[in-house]
Design a protein around this motif. Sequence first.
Motif, PDB file in Angstrom:
ATOM      1  N   ILE A  49       6.130   7.606   4.755  1.00  0.00           N
ATOM      2  CA  ILE A  49       6.659   6.588   3.856  1.00  0.00           C
ATOM      3  C   ILE A  49       7.969   7.090   3.263  1.00  0.00           C
ATOM      4  O   ILE A  49       8.034   8.218   2.766  1.00  0.00           O
ATOM      5  CB  ILE A  49       5.645   6.303   2.730  1.00  0.00           C
ATOM      6  CG1 ILE A  49       4.406   5.630   3.305  1.00  0.00           C
ATOM      7  CG2 ILE A  49       6.280   5.450   1.628  1.00  0.00           C
ATOM      8  CD1 ILE A  49       3.233   5.597   2.356  1.00  0.00           C
ATOM      9  N   MET A  80       1.768  13.019  -0.427  1.00  0.00           N
ATOM     10  CA  MET A  80       0.966  12.437   0.646  1.00  0.00           C
ATOM     11  C   MET A  80       1.738  11.282   1.276  1.00  0.00           C
ATOM     12  O   MET A  80       1.767  11.132   2.494  1.00  0.00           O
ATOM     13  CB  MET A  80      -0.359  11.968   0.061  1.00  0.00           C
ATOM     14  CG  MET A  80      -1.195  11.088   0.947  1.00  0.00           C
ATOM     15  SD  MET A  80      -0.978   9.345   0.536  1.00  0.00           S
ATOM     16  CE  MET A  80      -2.423   8.632   1.296  1.00  0.00           C
ATOM     17  N   GLN A 113       1.929   1.727  -3.520  1.00  0.00           N
ATOM     18  CA  GLN A 113       0.844   2.297  -4.323  1.00  0.00           C
ATOM     19  C   GLN A 113       0.656   3.788  -4.027  1.00  0.00           C
ATOM     20  O   GLN A 113       0.426   4.582  -4.937  1.00  0.00           O
ATOM     21  CB  GLN A 113      -0.468   1.556  -4.045  1.00  0.00           C
ATOM     22  CG  GLN A 113      -0.462   0.123  -4.524  1.00  0.00           C
ATOM     23  CD  GLN A 113      -1.874  -0.461  -4.502  1.00  0.00           C
ATOM     24  OE1 GLN A 113      -2.759  -0.006  -5.197  1.00  0.00           O
ATOM     25  NE2 GLN A 113      -2.077  -1.480  -3.678  1.00  0.00           N
ATOM     26  N   SER A 114       0.760   4.173  -2.755  1.00  0.00           N
ATOM     27  CA  SER A 114       0.627   5.602  -2.435  1.00  0.00           C
ATOM     28  C   SER A 114       1.771   6.398  -3.035  1.00  0.00           C
ATOM     29  O   SER A 114       1.579   7.530  -3.469  1.00  0.00           O
ATOM     30  CB  SER A 114       0.644   5.854  -0.927  1.00  0.00           C
ATOM     31  OG  SER A 114       0.029   4.831  -0.236  1.00  0.00           O
ATOM     32  N   ASP A 123       0.838   7.036  -6.481  1.00  0.00           N
ATOM     33  CA  ASP A 123      -0.413   7.765  -6.637  1.00  0.00           C
ATOM     34  C   ASP A 123      -0.298   9.211  -6.160  1.00  0.00           C
ATOM     35  O   ASP A 123      -0.849  10.119  -6.779  1.00  0.00           O
ATOM     36  CB  ASP A 123      -1.502   7.041  -5.816  1.00  0.00           C
ATOM     37  CG  ASP A 123      -2.867   7.178  -6.439  1.00  0.00           C
ATOM     38  OD1 ASP A 123      -2.943   7.630  -7.599  1.00  0.00           O
ATOM     39  OD2 ASP A 123      -3.853   6.835  -5.779  1.00  0.00           O
ATOM     40  N   ASN A 124       0.390   9.421  -5.052  1.00  0.00           N
ATOM     41  CA  ASN A 124       0.513  10.763  -4.479  1.00  0.00           C
ATOM     42  C   ASN A 124       1.759  10.809  -3.592  1.00  0.00           C
ATOM     43  O   ASN A 124       1.683  10.609  -2.382  1.00  0.00           O
ATOM     44  CB  ASN A 124      -0.746  11.092  -3.666  1.00  0.00           C
ATOM     45  CG  ASN A 124      -0.760  12.527  -3.183  1.00  0.00           C
ATOM     46  OD1 ASN A 124       0.251  13.210  -3.229  1.00  0.00           O
ATOM     47  ND2 ASN A 124      -1.906  12.975  -2.719  1.00  0.00           N
ATOM     48  N   LEU A 163       0.844  -1.202   0.000  1.00  0.00           N
ATOM     49  CA  LEU A 163       0.000   0.000   0.000  1.00  0.00           C
ATOM     50  C   LEU A 163       0.880   1.253   0.000  1.00  0.00           C
ATOM     51  O   LEU A 163       0.543   2.260  -0.627  1.00  0.00           O
ATOM     52  CB  LEU A 163      -0.936   0.010   1.212  1.00  0.00           C
ATOM     53  CG  LEU A 163      -2.086  -1.002   1.182  1.00  0.00           C
ATOM     54  CD1 LEU A 163      -2.891  -0.927   2.475  1.00  0.00           C
ATOM     55  CD2 LEU A 163      -3.002  -0.764  -0.014  1.00  0.00           C
ATOM     56  N   ALA A 164       2.015   1.170   0.694  1.00  0.00           N
ATOM     57  CA  ALA A 164       2.953   2.297   0.688  1.00  0.00           C
ATOM     58  C   ALA A 164       3.496   2.508  -0.729  1.00  0.00           C
ATOM     59  O   ALA A 164       3.636   3.642  -1.197  1.00  0.00           O
ATOM     60  CB  ALA A 164       4.096   2.043   1.669  1.00  0.00           C
TER      61      ALA A 164
END
Lengths: 262, 313
Positions: B171, B165, B157-158, B161-162, B154-155
């Motif tokens: 992260i 953020m 993917q973030s 993605d952003n 998930l880190a």
Amino acid sequence: MLRLADVSKTFFAGTPNERRALRHVDLRLAKGDFVTVIGSNGAGKSTLLNVIAGSLPVDCGTVQIAGRNVVKVPDYKRASMIGRVFQDPAAGTAPHLTIEQNLAVAESRGKRRGLGKGVTRARRHRYEHDLQTLELGLESRMRHRVGLLSGGQRQALSLLMASFTGPDLLLLDEHTAALDPQRAELVLGITERVVRDSGLTALMVTHNMDQALRMGNRLLMMHEGEIVFQLDEAAKKDATVTDLLAMFGQVKGQLTDRTLLG
Amino acid sequence: MANTLELGMLYALLALGVFLTYRILNFADLTVDGSFTTGAGTAALLITNGMHPLIGTAAGFVAGSLGGLATGLLHTKLHIDPLLASILTMIALWSVNLRIMGKANLSLLNQPTVFTPLAERGLVSTWWSVGILAALAIAAKLVIDAFLATNFGLAVQSTGDNPAMASSLGISTDTTKIVTLMLANGLVGLSGALIAQLQGFADIQMGVGLILVGLASVIVGNAILGTRFMFLASLGVIVGSATYRLVIFFALRWDVLSPQDMKLISATLVVIALVISQSKGIRAFFARISPWRRSDTVPEPLLAVPSTGEEEA
Ligand SMILES: Nc1ncnc2c1ncn2[C@@H]1O[C@H](COP(=O)(O)OP(=O)(O)O)[C@@H](O)[C@H]1O
Ligand SMILES: [Mg+2]
């Protein structure tokens, strides 16, 4: 909880475009303080928050959070102590991830991110409960992508993500400025509740003087990189927008005089 | 046809690597052209020196991932733009690959390979081997799905993605980028190692232009199955890889085109796929025939094609 001593930040130093965004700023926040920050455009409010969060390095001075000097700590490591919400609703969330995935990413802040499952059943259960407190019905849309939410919903979610791990410090940078008045009110209400219920220490930048007076227990005004005046709890209670404007005019006059004389 | 699909399933591993960088990390990674040959050359070298083919194949993965590591370090530590960082690695790998192989072409003729057990049973280039390789590709896809659903995934993917953020949530985007680049190029190296064994040789040229093959597979596959669910997005990559091989297969049956036109066909296919994936009308069409995509209006990131805003409005 937060202590800034003699912090300065200059952009493009030594060029014709030199911008002194922060000049020898001193600031102290006690635990549980909720300080609103006002000031004209370019006063250095965002720079102040960026310097605290570590997104920008300081030129000189020290930044202490919870007693620890963090000047040399990179932003992603300070993040375990700091929750942030930005002005742009798109800035604080990952649009292609679902609501529950965004919450899971936020929950792992300050923890080791390993190969354990991100969205577990226990977490999902807790998020459902947390989302209910926002009263936006997001708890029934946990598997929807955040990119599908409205600006107000995203700001409310960002606020939850920034605060639900109980950070030492919550930094809000005009987080309602991009919303229409009704949604702004809603997000402000949530802000007040979240800060109160979790006993957070917070800095909230706003361009709305009325908001600045209404929220929090202290207020400070910035101008040209300096904190030009502060109101403590007692003074803030009785102050009005007219008072603030008068004080601002006075400060501006003084500064202009100083520039002329200097 | 079976041989075409066999290749499709092996190149699907490469396409899954490209999926990780291009789609998930939003990182234009051209390392692929080099790391594919690195994987192939390493496997061929070890096998000709008497190592077990499985060890050679695993080494192909590791060697490929080192290419990803180089690109990751150039980008995160020296702050070189992703495209340039990966081009630098890709070009440097050309020399590295020649060093590994010792010459431009390394034959695996009469050497044992991972396909020997299949060959002995006469199963190579049959539907049996297509099935086995499809199972391999799907296993890789499931591992990627599971990886992306972890806290670390998930880190990752973030980060794609952003990124702002992601770092504001603690992260280390340097770490997520490096690990993902390594995993992606590991898959590319693995794909190279297996294809060298299937064809019976490793060649210094074999990776040239493969980034386009990977991109075509990802874009075509995602256009067909959508990206709303990770399960379908990564499955689409395998479907895309098979589709790509079939298009090439049928294009080459047409007398006007010959194998030397392959790269031209690849490039054309990518352009067509990009246009299709951006076209409102065609997206709406796919949304109609695949009900799970109906309410999905989040714009997809596109490589080198900044969305104009109005197009998504
Ligand atoms: N990243 C940056 N690069 C260059 N100049 C900047 C940057 N961020 C802010 N500034 C400059 O610093 C000053 C203070 O900006 P900022 O802190 O954003 O003000 P505020 O948030 O109070 O409106 C402005 O003059 C602005 O132009
Ligand atoms: Mg600002």
